[in-house]
Design an enzyme around this catalytic site. Structure first.
Site, PDB file in Angstrom:
ATOM      1  N   GLU A  88       0.854  -1.197   0.000  1.00 36.52           N
ATOM      2  CA  GLU A  88       0.000   0.000   0.000  1.00 36.52           C
ATOM      3  C   GLU A  88       0.883   1.237   0.000  1.00 36.52           C
ATOM      4  O   GLU A  88       1.977   1.239   0.583  1.00 36.52           O
ATOM      5  CB  GLU A  88      -0.940   0.004   1.211  1.00 36.52           C
ATOM      6  CG  GLU A  88      -1.917  -1.152   1.122  1.00 36.52           C
ATOM      7  CD  GLU A  88      -3.223  -0.951   1.881  1.00 36.52           C
ATOM      8  OE1 GLU A  88      -3.509   0.168   2.347  1.00 36.52           O
ATOM      9  OE2 GLU A  88      -3.967  -1.951   1.991  1.00 36.52           O
ATOM     10  N   ILE A  91       0.867   9.100   0.552  1.00 38.39           N
ATOM     11  CA  ILE A  91       1.649  10.279   0.132  1.00 38.39           C
ATOM     12  C   ILE A  91       1.042  11.552   0.689  1.00 38.39           C
ATOM     13  O   ILE A  91      -0.185  11.653   0.829  1.00 38.39           O
ATOM     14  CB  ILE A  91       1.742  10.378  -1.411  1.00 38.39           C
ATOM     15  CG1 ILE A  91       2.640  11.559  -1.809  1.00 38.39           C
ATOM     16  CG2 ILE A  91       0.372  10.493  -2.063  1.00 38.39           C
ATOM     17  CD1 ILE A  91       3.043  11.590  -3.267  1.00 38.39           C
ATOM     18  N   GLY A 102       2.564  19.834  -9.387  1.00 32.85           N
ATOM     19  CA  GLY A 102       3.039  18.646 -10.109  1.00 32.85           C
ATOM     20  C   GLY A 102       3.950  17.755  -9.263  1.00 32.85           C
ATOM     21  O   GLY A 102       4.374  16.686  -9.707  1.00 32.85           O
ATOM     22  N   HIS A 137      -7.921  12.655  -8.299  1.00 34.05           N
ATOM     23  CA  HIS A 137      -7.546  13.055  -9.663  1.00 34.05           C
ATOM     24  C   HIS A 137      -6.113  12.576  -9.969  1.00 34.05           C
ATOM     25  O   HIS A 137      -5.847  12.014 -11.037  1.00 34.05           O
ATOM     26  CB  HIS A 137      -7.650  14.573  -9.795  1.00 34.05           C
ATOM     27  CG  HIS A 137      -7.185  15.088 -11.116  1.00 34.05           C
ATOM     28  ND1 HIS A 137      -8.020  15.189 -12.212  1.00 34.05           N
ATOM     29  CD2 HIS A 137      -5.973  15.519 -11.529  1.00 34.05           C
ATOM     30  CE1 HIS A 137      -7.336  15.663 -13.235  1.00 34.05           C
ATOM     31  NE2 HIS A 137      -6.089  15.879 -12.852  1.00 34.05           N
ATOM     32  N   TYR A 139      -4.424  10.164  -8.528  1.00 27.41           N
ATOM     33  CA  TYR A 139      -4.325   8.700  -8.589  1.00 27.41           C
ATOM     34  C   TYR A 139      -4.857   8.168  -9.928  1.00 27.41           C
ATOM     35  O   TYR A 139      -4.249   7.301 -10.546  1.00 27.41           O
ATOM     36  CB  TYR A 139      -5.103   8.060  -7.419  1.00 27.41           C
ATOM     37  CG  TYR A 139      -4.626   8.512  -6.045  1.00 27.41           C
ATOM     38  CD1 TYR A 139      -3.313   8.907  -5.838  1.00 27.41           C
ATOM     39  CD2 TYR A 139      -5.487   8.542  -4.953  1.00 27.41           C
ATOM     40  CE1 TYR A 139      -2.871   9.327  -4.587  1.00 27.41           C
ATOM     41  CE2 TYR A 139      -5.049   8.949  -3.696  1.00 27.41           C
ATOM     42  CZ  TYR A 139      -3.752   9.350  -3.523  1.00 27.41           C
ATOM     43  OH  TYR A 139      -3.324   9.766  -2.290  1.00 27.41           O
TER      44      TYR A 139
HETATM   45  C1  LIG Z   1      -2.939  14.862  -2.871  1.00 27.12           C
HETATM   46  C2  LIG Z   1      -1.547  15.449  -3.050  1.00 27.12           C
HETATM   47  C3  LIG Z   1      -0.494  14.403  -2.624  1.00 27.12           C
HETATM   48  C4  LIG Z   1      -1.335  15.784  -4.532  1.00 27.12           C
HETATM   49  O1  LIG Z   1      -0.071  16.380  -4.683  1.00 27.12           O
HETATM   50  P1  LIG Z   1       0.070  17.738  -5.540  1.00 27.12           P
HETATM   51  O2  LIG Z   1       1.515  18.005  -5.669  1.00 27.12           O
HETATM   52  O3  LIG Z   1      -0.798  18.770  -4.930  1.00 27.12           O
HETATM   53  O4  LIG Z   1      -0.556  17.228  -6.921  1.00 27.12           O
HETATM   54  P2  LIG Z   1      -0.161  17.655  -8.418  1.00 27.12           P
HETATM   55  O5  LIG Z   1       0.183  19.081  -8.454  1.00 27.12           O
HETATM   56  O6  LIG Z   1       0.847  16.692  -8.930  1.00 27.12           O
HETATM   57  O7  LIG Z   1      -1.533  17.382  -9.161  1.00 27.12           O
HETATM   58  C5  LIG Z   1      -2.729  17.955  -8.697  1.00 27.12           C
HETATM   59  C6  LIG Z   1      -3.800  17.686  -9.724  1.00 27.12           C
HETATM   60  O8  LIG Z   1      -5.092  17.768  -9.081  1.00 27.12           O
HETATM   61  C7  LIG Z   1      -5.890  18.710  -9.781  1.00 27.12           C
HETATM   62  N1  LIG Z   1      -6.795  19.273  -8.815  1.00 27.12           N
HETATM   63  C8  LIG Z   1      -6.584  20.238  -7.882  1.00 27.12           C
HETATM   64  N2  LIG Z   1      -7.679  20.440  -7.141  1.00 27.12           N
HETATM   65  C9  LIG Z   1      -8.617  19.582  -7.621  1.00 27.12           C
HETATM   66  C10 LIG Z   1      -9.988  19.338  -7.283  1.00 27.12           C
HETATM   67  N3  LIG Z   1     -10.581  19.985  -6.276  1.00 27.12           N
HETATM   68  N4  LIG Z   1     -10.644  18.388  -7.990  1.00 27.12           N
HETATM   69  C11 LIG Z   1     -10.066  17.707  -8.992  1.00 27.12           C
HETATM   70  N5  LIG Z   1      -8.766  17.913  -9.359  1.00 27.12           N
HETATM   71  C12 LIG Z   1      -8.064  18.841  -8.685  1.00 27.12           C
HETATM   72  C13 LIG Z   1      -4.884  19.680 -10.376  1.00 27.12           C
HETATM   73  O9  LIG Z   1      -5.444  20.401 -11.441  1.00 27.12           O
HETATM   74  C14 LIG Z   1      -3.810  18.713 -10.832  1.00 27.12           C
HETATM   75  O10 LIG Z   1      -4.197  18.017 -11.986  1.00 27.12           O
HETATM   76  P3  LIG Z   1      -3.520  18.243 -13.439  1.00 27.12           P
HETATM   77  O11 LIG Z   1      -2.045  18.050 -13.252  1.00 27.12           O
HETATM   78  O12 LIG Z   1      -4.139  17.178 -14.285  1.00 27.12           O
HETATM   79  O13 LIG Z   1      -3.889  19.642 -13.821  1.00 27.12           O
HETATM   80  C15 LIG Z   1      -1.362  16.752  -2.201  1.00 27.12           C
HETATM   81  O14 LIG Z   1      -2.246  17.745  -2.669  1.00 27.12           O
HETATM   82  C16 LIG Z   1      -1.556  16.539  -0.705  1.00 27.12           C
HETATM   83  O15 LIG Z   1      -0.597  16.197  -0.023  1.00 27.12           O
HETATM   84  N6  LIG Z   1      -2.784  16.741  -0.192  1.00 27.12           N
HETATM   85  C17 LIG Z   1      -3.039  16.627   1.260  1.00 27.12           C
HETATM   86  C18 LIG Z   1      -2.743  15.243   1.812  1.00 27.12           C
HETATM   87  C19 LIG Z   1      -3.528  14.169   1.095  1.00 27.12           C
HETATM   88  O16 LIG Z   1      -4.709  14.336   0.807  1.00 27.12           O
HETATM   89  N7  LIG Z   1      -2.843  13.047   0.804  1.00 27.12           N
HETATM   90  C20 LIG Z   1      -3.472  11.911   0.149  1.00 27.12           C
HETATM   91  C21 LIG Z   1      -4.221  11.088   1.124  1.00 27.12           C
HETATM   92  S1  LIG Z   1      -5.019   9.702   0.320  1.00 27.12           S
END
Ligand SMILES: CC(C)(COP(=O)(O)OP(=O)(O)OC[C@H]1O[C@@H](n2cnc3c(N)ncnc32)[C@H](O)[C@@H]1OP(=O)(O)O)[C@@H](O)C(=O)NCCC(=O)NCCS
Length: 175
Positions: A88, A91, A102, A137, A139
């Protein structure tokens, strides 16, 4: 294998304790994650110093921004079973200023690639809260598919119960 264009994945260092301390106390960051009870900086420092070496069962890596060497978050692969070839993944990008840059997508891609290529995994799974649209999104973009929805299994910081999706990615499906 652990270095991309934006980030590199590396083992955590004791000097990462301050960042980890900030992040465990950040409500918005932890909104959709299972949180431990509050921990002091001293406790986190000690945990970092005592951290066990990465093993097949648990690989914890820091996500470091290549441009300035800053630690942005953490990614782990856990509960890997060689007999099943399944693990599993978890992140987070702890530094919220870097969300949507990104970094998370690339870090997760690197970790999954490491799991398939180095650890010979067949399947990588994860759990995500249904309302966590950004994570879902990311994932889906990497090729994870929703296997099922587990109802009201996550109690949020709002005191309400939320559904979670179990998602999986098979060897050869990583985008
Ligand atoms: C989830 C997480 C790891 C993603 O990392 P990140 O660096 O922010 O993600 P990225 O920048 O690589 O990509 C974000 C994507 O989500 C999209 N996005 C942003 N907000 C969104 C929303 N509300 N709905 C749908 N898509 C969304 C962005 O447009 C982007 O997509 P694209 O590259 O196709 O345009 C990060 O935001 C995070 O740590 N969040 C809090 C902790 C968490 O939730 N962890 C996961 C637990 S399961």
């Amino acid at each position: 294998m652990l270095t991309g264009e934006l980030v590199r994945l590396r083992a955590l260092e004791p000097s990462d304790a301050e960042s980890l301390y900030r992040w465990v106390n950040d409500w918005e960051l932890g909104q959709w994650m299972t949180n431990s009870h509050p921990r002091s900086l001293d406790q986190i420092r000690k945990r970092c110093e005592d951290r066990k070496v990465n093993t097949y069962e648990l690989v914890v890596l820091g996500i470091e921004k290549i441009a300035d060497g800053k630690l942005l978050g953490v990614v782990d692969l856990r509960d890997a079973e060689p007999e099943q070839g399944r693990a599993e993944v978890d992140i987070y990008i702890g530094d919220r200023d870097h969300w949507d840059g990104g970094y998370g997508t690339e870090a997760l891609r690197l970790m999954c690639n490491y799991g398939f290529a180095m650890m010979r995994l067949h399947l990588i799974a994860l759990w995500v809260v249904a309302e966590n649209e950004r994570a879902r999104h990311v994932y889906r973009k990497l090729g994870f598919v929703e296997d099922g929805r587990h109802r009201e299994c996550f109690r949020g910081q709002d005191g309400k119960y939320h559904d979670m999706y179990l998602m999986s990615l098979l060897e050869g499906e990583l985008k």
